[in-house]
Design an enzyme around this catalytic site. Structure first.
Site, PDB file in Angstrom:
ATOM      1  N   GLU A   1       1.039  -1.156  -0.148  1.00  0.00           N
ATOM      2  CA  GLU A   1      -0.010   0.015  -0.033  1.00  0.00           C
ATOM      3  C   GLU A   1       0.733   1.360  -0.145  1.00  0.00           C
ATOM      4  OE1 GLU A   1      -0.629  -2.606   1.952  1.00  0.00           O
ATOM      5  OE2 GLU A   1      -2.516  -3.230   1.692  1.00  0.00           O
TER       6      GLU A   1
ATOM      7  N   GLN B   1      -8.741  -6.510  12.378  1.00  0.00           N
ATOM      8  CA  GLN B   1      -8.116  -5.378  11.291  1.00  0.00           C
ATOM      9  C   GLN B   1      -8.755  -3.867  11.409  1.00  0.00           C
ATOM     10  OE1 GLN B   1      -7.967  -7.127   7.398  1.00  0.00           O
ATOM     11  NE2 GLN B   1      -5.800  -8.157   7.894  1.00  0.00           N
TER      12      GLN B   1
ATOM     13  N   LYS C   1     -17.758  -0.818   6.174  1.00  0.00           N
ATOM     14  CA  LYS C   1     -18.184  -1.921   5.203  1.00  0.00           C
ATOM     15  C   LYS C   1     -19.610  -1.933   5.229  1.00  0.00           C
ATOM     16  CE  LYS C   1     -17.322  -6.603   4.106  1.00  0.00           C
ATOM     17  NZ  LYS C   1     -16.624  -7.913   4.634  1.00  0.00           N
TER      18      LYS C   1
ATOM     19  N   MET D   1      24.143   8.756   1.994  1.00  0.00           N
ATOM     20  CA  MET D   1      23.819  10.027   2.474  1.00  0.00           C
ATOM     21  C   MET D   1      24.269   9.843   4.058  1.00  0.00           C
ATOM     22  SD  MET D   1      23.545  12.917   1.962  1.00  0.00           S
ATOM     23  CE  MET D   1      22.302  13.711   0.827  1.00  0.00           C
TER      24      MET D   1
HETATM   25  C1  LIG Z   1      18.468  14.693   1.496  1.00  0.00           C
HETATM   26  C2  LIG Z   1      17.593  15.804   1.305  1.00  0.00           C
HETATM   27  C3  LIG Z   1      18.363  17.007   0.994  1.00  0.00           C
HETATM   28  C4  LIG Z   1      17.824  18.280   0.579  1.00  0.00           C
HETATM   29  N1  LIG Z   1      18.576  19.181   0.336  1.00  0.00           N
HETATM   30  C5  LIG Z   1      17.800  20.250  -0.013  1.00  0.00           C
HETATM   31  C6  LIG Z   1      18.479  21.452  -0.582  1.00  0.00           C
HETATM   32  O1  LIG Z   1      19.750  21.580  -0.546  1.00  0.00           O
HETATM   33  N2  LIG Z   1      17.869  22.490  -1.066  1.00  0.00           N
HETATM   34  C7  LIG Z   1      16.667  22.555  -1.263  1.00  0.00           C
HETATM   35  O2  LIG Z   1      16.029  23.589  -1.811  1.00  0.00           O
HETATM   36  N3  LIG Z   1      15.608  21.483  -0.651  1.00  0.00           N
HETATM   37  C8  LIG Z   1      16.494  20.481  -0.156  1.00  0.00           C
HETATM   38  N4  LIG Z   1      15.520  19.152   0.312  1.00  0.00           N
HETATM   39  C9  LIG Z   1      14.224  19.465   0.068  1.00  0.00           C
HETATM   40  C10 LIG Z   1      13.506  20.184   1.301  1.00  0.00           C
HETATM   41  O3  LIG Z   1      13.601  19.430   2.538  1.00  0.00           O
HETATM   42  C11 LIG Z   1      12.257  20.743   1.006  1.00  0.00           C
HETATM   43  O4  LIG Z   1      11.340  19.669   0.638  1.00  0.00           O
HETATM   44  C12 LIG Z   1      12.144  21.744   0.017  1.00  0.00           C
HETATM   45  O5  LIG Z   1      13.117  22.812   0.257  1.00  0.00           O
HETATM   46  C13 LIG Z   1      10.796  22.400  -0.131  1.00  0.00           C
HETATM   47  O6  LIG Z   1      10.555  23.066  -1.291  1.00  0.00           O
HETATM   48  P1  LIG Z   1       9.527  24.022  -1.528  1.00  0.00           P
HETATM   49  O7  LIG Z   1       9.386  24.922  -0.225  1.00  0.00           O
HETATM   50  O8  LIG Z   1       9.754  24.837  -2.737  1.00  0.00           O
HETATM   51  O9  LIG Z   1       8.285  23.195  -1.798  1.00  0.00           O
HETATM   52  P2  LIG Z   1       6.993  22.600  -0.737  1.00  0.00           P
HETATM   53  O10 LIG Z   1       7.460  22.132   0.559  1.00  0.00           O
HETATM   54  O11 LIG Z   1       6.027  21.743  -1.514  1.00  0.00           O
HETATM   55  O12 LIG Z   1       6.203  24.116  -0.528  1.00  0.00           O
HETATM   56  C14 LIG Z   1       5.528  24.756  -1.492  1.00  0.00           C
HETATM   57  C15 LIG Z   1       5.042  26.031  -0.899  1.00  0.00           C
HETATM   58  O13 LIG Z   1       4.101  26.706  -1.764  1.00  0.00           O
HETATM   59  C16 LIG Z   1       3.011  27.040  -1.390  1.00  0.00           C
HETATM   60  N5  LIG Z   1       2.162  26.922  -2.556  1.00  0.00           N
HETATM   61  C17 LIG Z   1       1.449  25.911  -2.885  1.00  0.00           C
HETATM   62  N6  LIG Z   1       0.536  26.051  -3.933  1.00  0.00           N
HETATM   63  C18 LIG Z   1       0.755  27.422  -4.136  1.00  0.00           C
HETATM   64  C19 LIG Z   1       0.164  28.799  -4.930  1.00  0.00           C
HETATM   65  N7  LIG Z   1      -0.603  28.035  -5.992  1.00  0.00           N
HETATM   66  N8  LIG Z   1       0.624  29.883  -4.930  1.00  0.00           N
HETATM   67  C20 LIG Z   1       1.438  30.159  -3.819  1.00  0.00           C
HETATM   68  N9  LIG Z   1       2.041  29.015  -2.733  1.00  0.00           N
HETATM   69  C21 LIG Z   1       1.613  28.048  -3.246  1.00  0.00           C
HETATM   70  C22 LIG Z   1       2.746  25.880  -0.165  1.00  0.00           C
HETATM   71  O14 LIG Z   1       1.606  26.593   0.603  1.00  0.00           O
HETATM   72  C23 LIG Z   1       3.992  25.607   0.511  1.00  0.00           C
HETATM   73  O15 LIG Z   1       4.229  26.515   1.568  1.00  0.00           O
HETATM   74  C24 LIG Z   1      16.295  17.980   0.735  1.00  0.00           C
HETATM   75  C25 LIG Z   1      15.589  16.994   0.934  1.00  0.00           C
HETATM   76  C26 LIG Z   1      16.087  15.887   1.150  1.00  0.00           C
HETATM   77  C27 LIG Z   1      15.519  14.689   1.367  1.00  0.00           C
HETATM   78  C1  LIG Z   2      12.330   5.295   4.954  1.00  0.00           C
HETATM   79  C2  LIG Z   2      13.834   5.757   5.221  1.00  0.00           C
HETATM   80  N1  LIG Z   2      14.609   5.386   6.360  1.00  0.00           N
HETATM   81  C3  LIG Z   2      15.859   6.135   6.613  1.00  0.00           C
HETATM   82  C4  LIG Z   2      15.917   7.135   5.857  1.00  0.00           C
HETATM   83  C5  LIG Z   2      17.352   8.074   6.319  1.00  0.00           C
HETATM   84  N2  LIG Z   2      18.199   8.023   5.251  1.00  0.00           N
HETATM   85  C6  LIG Z   2      18.261   9.187   4.401  1.00  0.00           C
HETATM   86  S1  LIG Z   2      19.161   8.889   2.961  1.00  0.00           S
HETATM   87  C7  LIG Z   2      19.670   7.348   3.460  1.00  0.00           C
HETATM   88  C8  LIG Z   2      20.574   6.598   2.539  1.00  0.00           C
HETATM   89  C9  LIG Z   2      20.081   6.241   1.339  1.00  0.00           C
HETATM   90  O1  LIG Z   2      21.010   5.113   0.671  1.00  0.00           O
HETATM   91  P1  LIG Z   2      20.746   4.802  -0.889  1.00  0.00           P
HETATM   92  O2  LIG Z   2      19.352   4.391  -1.101  1.00  0.00           O
HETATM   93  O3  LIG Z   2      21.602   3.640  -1.123  1.00  0.00           O
HETATM   94  O4  LIG Z   2      21.153   6.110  -1.519  1.00  0.00           O
HETATM   95  P2  LIG Z   2      22.519   6.809  -1.605  1.00  0.00           P
HETATM   96  O5  LIG Z   2      22.514   7.922  -0.396  1.00  0.00           O
HETATM   97  O6  LIG Z   2      23.537   5.739  -1.262  1.00  0.00           O
HETATM   98  O7  LIG Z   2      22.664   7.719  -2.909  1.00  0.00           O
HETATM   99  C10 LIG Z   2      18.949   6.979   4.366  1.00  0.00           C
HETATM  100  C11 LIG Z   2      19.246   5.799   5.249  1.00  0.00           C
HETATM  101  C12 LIG Z   2      15.135   7.743   5.080  1.00  0.00           C
HETATM  102  N3  LIG Z   2      15.453   8.890   4.239  1.00  0.00           N
HETATM  103  N4  LIG Z   2      13.918   7.066   4.783  1.00  0.00           N
END
Ligand SMILES: Cc1cc2nc3c(=O)[nH]c(=O)nc-3n(C[C@H](O)[C@H](O)[C@H](O)COP(=O)(O)OP(=O)(O)OC[C@H]3O[C@@H](n4cnc5c(N)ncnc54)[C@H](O)[C@@H]3O)c2cc1C
Ligand SMILES: Cc1ncc(C[n+]2csc(CCOP(=O)(O)OP(=O)(O)O)c2C)c(N)n1
Ligand SMILES: [Mg+2]
Length: 580
Positions: free
Chosen positions: A64, A127, A176, A488
């Protein structure tokens, strides 16, 4: 029922008597739903039993979580609402990660779950899980429906709430007995009127004037462009705005694609793994114009040090986001498309050439440290593999990434010119997102060249969805960036935990053999020269292809801002001599 017959039924006057299960499909059909991603079980079986009479295609996922990520990928790629379905208890709880993902990234979903019969609620029935309780903090709204009569109003409202204002996931849990009961179905009477919900906001005239004064008077402005621009379909207006004002554009991870990557005013991604020149430009700017982004902590770094010299304008549809993380000078609450339309006639054509030249200097300086400028030393680096994937697909692929190092390298080295051409989980960042989300994306956009770029760790979290891909005949090409570790996290261990690599090395299966067990062509790539031919072979092949790209494990994503540090305190890639 054919689509035509369904439409005719829709026009038929007056209420008809239907079972609750039929009402579900009537509503989905009338909402324009073409695909439902799901997994059956006892508590939702009346709904599944009624399904064949309706023109909706059901995709049987293998889990799911996969079904919800598929619905999410479908919504992000196609711009509509994604629909997922599951049974009560374990089916519903398996949806939680997918729902939380959609909530964090403002993705519009309707999730429908079966629930035990109303007489059994609260008895710890088989469930039985209180899924509306479980998902209360991770849905935009949710419903427990115990009466057949209430199904249509709940579903219509669910679609309205999911797609209006700031989009998000809505869950409808239906007992249900409500599915089995009968009612007079009246679509018009079920018109949504959620009390107290007002998604239409307009900025105040005074604030718009103030914003225009700041924009027209700035000498070092930067636009911070986020996911909201894509959700609003405001890419064209943004381009017109940027070109008229010559203001450079930085993007969040989720904003990538909102502005063409190859445009001269594009700076690239900002944030903790953003490009060095982008973060430096943000820190030196005298005006930030934030459009549809929420100042996530990955974007700002240490808040007290964030863009200290800049006045700030924030265009945002959700009033709760205004002044939440970053205090701004002007907040424009409204749809970014409408706000840009209003602002555009008032912005003066401007010449920011001195400011752009300064950023160009920063970019030149940073490029010398980029791995792309390093000569080939016989190792295959992930950044090179992604760069070559970009070239070989001519930048036109729809890429869906997982979470980890490969995700950041994709954001840095695959240049996206079109909106909705990068789909990635930013806010929750669940490993396992890419493969199912890519399946959903391809079903929404059957003509797109869809690639799942995924780590070896994350792939193993949802790789069972290869089965869904094959059963549905979906062509998604998969590029496993196989570094043999949880890269990472290993990178954090390298920098902050004395290189003690506990619990990050992976013993992987042979992914090529695994692919062949599903009848999927697998190709192993071990050197740089092998990347481009493998991508071309994948493109030419009729079915899905899986590339097992064996890359260097001892590598890190640069630049990197450590937790708690300011945006310009970046750890930079050592010079090439230093890493040999
Ligand atoms: C490993 C990892 C590393 C990351 N590193 C980075 C990084 O270096 N740099 C980075 O940028 N991000 C990074 N991120 C992502 C970060 O965590 C956020 O998800 C991201 O920055 C959010 O982007 P956003 O605010 O554009 O989008 P969202 O979180 O989707 O926010 C969108 C915003 O727009 C608003 N909005 C929606 N519709 C409208 C509309 N029609 N008009 C006006 N406003 C609207 C919403 O209300 C919301 O506030 C990383 C994520 C991971 C998993
Ligand atoms: C479900 C889940 N568990 C743990 C993490 C923490 N986490 C972030 S990146 C990462 C490693 C990802 O490894 P891989 O998929 O091999 O990608 P790589 O960083 O090596 O490119 C982990 C464990 C996560 N983001 N999501
Ligand atoms: Mg890995």
């Amino acid at each position: 029922m054919s689509r035509k017959a369904a439409r005719t039924a829709g026009r038929r006057a007056g209420p008809r008597t239907l079972t609750g299960a039929q009402v579900v499909w009537e509503c989905l059909t009338r909402e324009g739903v073409s695909h439902v991603f799901g997994y059956p079980g006892g508590a939702i079986l009346p709904v599944y039993d009624a399904m064949p009479a309706y023109p909706v295609h059901h995709v049987l996922a293998r889990h799911e979580q996969g079904a919800v990520h598929m619905a999410d990928g479908f919504a992000r790629a196609g711009g509509g609402v994604g629909v997922a379905m599951a049974t009560s208890g374990p089916g519903a709880t398996n949806m939680v990660t997918g729902i939380a993902t959609a909530m964090m990234d403002s993705s519009p979903l309707v999730c429908i779950t079966g629930q035990v019969s109303s007489a059994l609620i609260g008895s710890d029935a088989f469930q039985e899980t209180d899924i509306t309780g479980v998902t209360l903090p991770i849905t935009k709204h949710n419903y427990l429906v115990t009466e057949t009569d209430d199904i249509a109003p709940a579903l219509r409202e669910a679609f309205y709430i999911a797609r209006s204002g700031r989009p998000g996931p809505v869950l409808v849990d239906i007992t249900k007995d409500a599915q089995q009961g009968a009612c007079a179905f009246d679509w018009n009477a079920a018109e949504p009127t959620p009390p107290g919900y007002r998604p239409d906001h307009r900025p105040r005239a005074g604030d718009l004037r103030h914003a225009l004064d700041l924009i027209n008077g700035a000498s070092r402005p930067v636009m911070l462009v986020g996911h909201g621009v894509i959700l609003a379909g405001a890419e064209g207006l943004l381009k017109a705005f940027a070109e008229r004002t010559t203001i450079p554009v930085a993007m969040t991870l989720l904003g990538i694609g909102a502005f063409p990557g190859s445009h001269p005013l594009n700076l690239g991604m900002m944030g903790l793994h953003g490009e060095a020149w982008v973060n430096e430009a943000v820190q030196q700017a005298d005006l930030l114009i934030a459009l549809g982004m929420r100042f996530d902590d990955r974007v700002t770094g240490k808040l007290a040090d964030f863009a200290p010299r800049a006045r700030k304008i924030h265009v945002e549809i959700d009033p709760a986001e205004l002044n939440k993380n970053v205090q701004v000078d002007v907040g424009l609450i409204g749809d970014v498309r409408e706000v840009l339309e209003t602002l555009l006639p008032g912005v003066a054509p401007n010449d920011h050439s001195a400011w752009l030249a300064r950023i160009e200097d920063l970019r030149r300086h940073a490029t010398a440290r980029s791995i792309q400028s390093f000569e080939d030393d016989g190792h295959l680096y992930a950044a090179h593999a992604i760069h070559d994937l970009w070239q070989a697909t001519r930048g036109t692929a729809l890429v869906v990434t997982d979470v980890g190092q490969h995700q950041m390298w994709e954001a840095q080295y695959y240049r996206h010119d079109a909106a909705r051409s990068l789909i990635t989980s930013g806010g929750l960042g669940p490993m396992g997102f890419a493969l199912p989300a890519a399946i959903g994306a391809r079903l929404a956009r059957p003509d797109a060249d869809v690639w799942a770029v995924v780590g070896d760790g994350g792939f193993q979290m949802t790789m069972a969805e290869l089965g869904t891909m094959v059963q549905e005949g979906v062509k998604v090409n998969v590029a496993i960036i196989n570094n043999g570790c949880l890269g990472m996290v290993r990178q954090l261990q390298t920098f902050f935990y004395g290189a003690r690599y506990h619990a990050t090395p992976l013993v992987n299966p042979d992914f090529v053999t695994l692919a062949s067990a599903y009848g999927i062509r697998g190709i192993r790539v071990t050197e740089r020269a092998g990347v481009t031919p493998a991508v071309h072979e994948a493109a030419a092949h009729g079915g899905p292809v899986l590339l097992d790209i064996r890359v260097e494990s001892d590598d890190a994503v640069y630049p990197m801002v450590a937790a708690g540090a300011g945006l310009d305190q970046m750890i930079r890639r050592p010079a090439q001599e230093a890493i040999r």
